[in-house]
Design a protein around this motif. Structure first.
Motif, PDB file in Angstrom:
ATOM      1  N   THR A   1       0.832  -1.204   0.000  1.00  9.69           N
ATOM      2  CA  THR A   1       0.000   0.000   0.000  1.00  9.69           C
ATOM      3  C   THR A   1       0.867   1.255   0.000  1.00  9.69           C
ATOM      4  O   THR A   1       0.595   2.225  -0.731  1.00  9.69           O
ATOM      5  N   LEU A   2       1.933   1.241   0.799  1.00 10.59           N
ATOM      6  CA  LEU A   2       2.853   2.385   0.816  1.00 10.59           C
ATOM      7  C   LEU A   2       3.551   2.545  -0.535  1.00 10.59           C
ATOM      8  O   LEU A   2       3.790   3.663  -0.988  1.00 10.59           O
ATOM      9  N   MET A   3       3.876   1.430  -1.175  1.00 11.84           N
ATOM     10  CA  MET A   3       4.435   1.514  -2.531  1.00 11.84           C
ATOM     11  C   MET A   3       3.467   2.216  -3.474  1.00 11.84           C
ATOM     12  O   MET A   3       3.862   3.079  -4.259  1.00 11.84           O
ATOM     13  N   GLN A   4       2.200   1.834  -3.397  1.00 14.79           N
ATOM     14  CA  GLN A   4       1.197   2.445  -4.270  1.00 14.79           C
ATOM     15  C   GLN A   4       1.065   3.940  -4.000  1.00 14.79           C
ATOM     16  O   GLN A   4       0.896   4.743  -4.923  1.00 14.79           O
ATOM     17  N   GLN A   5       1.146   4.320  -2.744  1.00 16.66           N
ATOM     18  CA  GLN A   5       0.973   5.729  -2.375  1.00 16.66           C
ATOM     19  C   GLN A   5       2.164   6.592  -2.785  1.00 16.66           C
ATOM     20  O   GLN A   5       1.992   7.778  -3.091  1.00 16.66           O
ATOM     21  N   HIS A   6       3.363   6.019  -2.788  1.00 18.87           N
ATOM     22  CA  HIS A   6       4.564   6.827  -2.941  1.00 18.87           C
ATOM     23  C   HIS A   6       5.338   6.598  -4.240  1.00 18.87           C
ATOM     24  O   HIS A   6       6.296   7.330  -4.500  1.00 18.87           O
ATOM     25  N   ALA A   7       4.954   5.600  -5.019  1.00 14.74           N
ATOM     26  CA  ALA A   7       5.669   5.359  -6.278  1.00 14.74           C
ATOM     27  C   ALA A   7       5.578   6.578  -7.187  1.00 14.74           C
ATOM     28  O   ALA A   7       4.511   7.180  -7.340  1.00 14.74           O
ATOM     29  N   ARG A   8       6.710   6.939  -7.761  1.00 18.70           N
ATOM     30  CA  ARG A   8       6.756   8.081  -8.662  1.00 18.70           C
ATOM     31  C   ARG A   8       6.807   7.665 -10.131  1.00 18.70           C
ATOM     32  O   ARG A   8       6.805   8.522 -11.019  1.00 18.70           O
ATOM     33  N   THR A   9       6.905   6.382 -10.363  1.00 18.65           N
ATOM     34  CA  THR A   9       6.872   5.861 -11.739  1.00 18.65           C
ATOM     35  C   THR A   9       5.744   4.846 -11.841  1.00 18.65           C
ATOM     36  O   THR A   9       5.419   4.160 -10.878  1.00 18.65           O
ATOM     37  N   ASP A  10       5.174   4.749 -13.036  1.00 18.57           N
ATOM     38  CA  ASP A  10       4.127   3.751 -13.255  1.00 18.57           C
ATOM     39  C   ASP A  10       4.683   2.340 -13.185  1.00 18.57           C
ATOM     40  O   ASP A  10       3.922   1.391 -12.955  1.00 18.57           O
ATOM     41  N   PHE A  11       5.983   2.188 -13.362  1.00 18.20           N
ATOM     42  CA  PHE A  11       6.576   0.854 -13.254  1.00 18.20           C
ATOM     43  C   PHE A  11       6.383   0.312 -11.845  1.00 18.20           C
ATOM     44  O   PHE A  11       5.845  -0.793 -11.653  1.00 18.20           O
ATOM     45  N   TYR A  12       6.805   1.055 -10.839  1.00 24.40           N
ATOM     46  CA  TYR A  12       6.701   0.549  -9.469  1.00 24.40           C
ATOM     47  C   TYR A  12       5.280   0.596  -8.924  1.00 24.40           C
ATOM     48  O   TYR A  12       4.909  -0.225  -8.084  1.00 24.40           O
ATOM     49  N   LEU A  13       4.468   1.506  -9.430  1.00 27.62           N
ATOM     50  CA  LEU A  13       3.054   1.470  -9.069  1.00 27.62           C
ATOM     51  C   LEU A  13       2.419   0.189  -9.612  1.00 27.62           C
ATOM     52  O   LEU A  13       1.684  -0.510  -8.900  1.00 27.62           O
ATOM     53  N   GLY A  14       2.719  -0.133 -10.861  1.00 29.45           N
ATOM     54  CA  GLY A  14       2.197  -1.367 -11.449  1.00 29.45           C
ATOM     55  C   GLY A  14       2.691  -2.606 -10.730  1.00 29.45           C
ATOM     56  O   GLY A  14       1.928  -3.544 -10.475  1.00 29.45           O
ATOM     57  N   ILE A  15       3.973  -2.622 -10.370  1.00 31.28           N
ATOM     58  CA  ILE A  15       4.537  -3.767  -9.645  1.00 31.28           C
ATOM     59  C   ILE A  15       3.859  -3.935  -8.289  1.00 31.28           C
ATOM     60  O   ILE A  15       3.552  -5.059  -7.858  1.00 31.28           O
TER      61      ILE A  15
END
Length: 219
Positions: free
Chosen positions: A179-193
């Motif tokens: 959830t923290l990854m989703q909130q703070h990812a600055r690239t769509d790559f890591y949001l998607g991951i």
């Protein structure tokens, strides 16, 4: 315990290997190019058929379609700020940070995981002194366990170990990290991951009819 057929096991194993590399290692142009060359997103299994999974696939597919080597620096910076800082990482990847009241590395939960790994003969050859409860390493262990599960004629012990790994050691805190990854990812790559990692674990819980142990989280 609900059985997985061999096709499902191989699908789960293959995605676990990809998520291990995506979450544990600094992103490299070679890894990104492999994802593109092997059309990984186009062949990604539907583990949950959820909106979360669909969104993750779309984000990652669009990112890889538009990939250019000039994006490498931004991708590395995103990985760094999520998992290592500088300062406090936005989505610390170690379980003990969430399960320890003082948010310490290598705390009691890490020691319990180490004991479990020692009992099962699981070890790592790591280039650095990385705590074993890094979320990326869990996917490496899942890859290994699922490989054994697919090959074993009698797999009850392997299934039990897989349940323990997930129910006791990973799932109590992984949802918060992702959830923290989703909130703070600055690239769509890591949001998607992040989205696809959560969908993977949700799908595994559904297929195994597994209910995670609840734990108090401190982050």
């Amino acid at each position: 315990m609900q059985l997985l057929n061999k096709q499902e096991i191989h699908e789960l194993q293959g995605i676990a290997r990809i998520l291990h590399h995506a979450l544990f290692y600094d992103p490299s142009p070679a890894f990104i190019q492999d994802l593109i060359d092997h059309q990984v997103i186009q062949s990604w299994p539907n583990f949950t058929c959820s909106d979360l999974e669909h969104r993750g696939k779309t984000l990652l597919s669009d990112y890889l379609t538009q990939w250019a080597p000039t994006q490498q620096q931004a991708l590395k910076l995103d990985y760094g700020q999520l998992f290592y800082g500088p300062g406090e990482p936005s989505a610390a990847p170690w379980g003990s940070v969430y399960l320890s009241e003082r948010q310490l590395l290598n705390d009691k939960s890490t020691m319990a995981l180490k004991s479990f790994y020692q009992e099962q003969g699981i070890g790592f050859n790591l280039d650095n002194n990385q705590p074993v409860d890094h979320i990326g390493l869990f996917f490496a262990v899942l890859d290994q366990m699922l490989s054994q599960w697919a090959q074993a004629e009698e797999s009850e012990i392997i299934k039990r170990n897989c349940f323990i790994l997930l129910q006791q050691h990973l799932l109590p805190w992984s949802g918060r990290c992702l959830t923290l990854m989703q909130q703070h990812a600055r690239t769509d790559f890591y949001l998607g991951i992040a989205l696809l990692s959560q969908a993977y674990l949700d799908g595994l819980c559904q297929r195994l009819q597994l209910i995670p142990i609840s734990a108090r989280l401190y982050r």
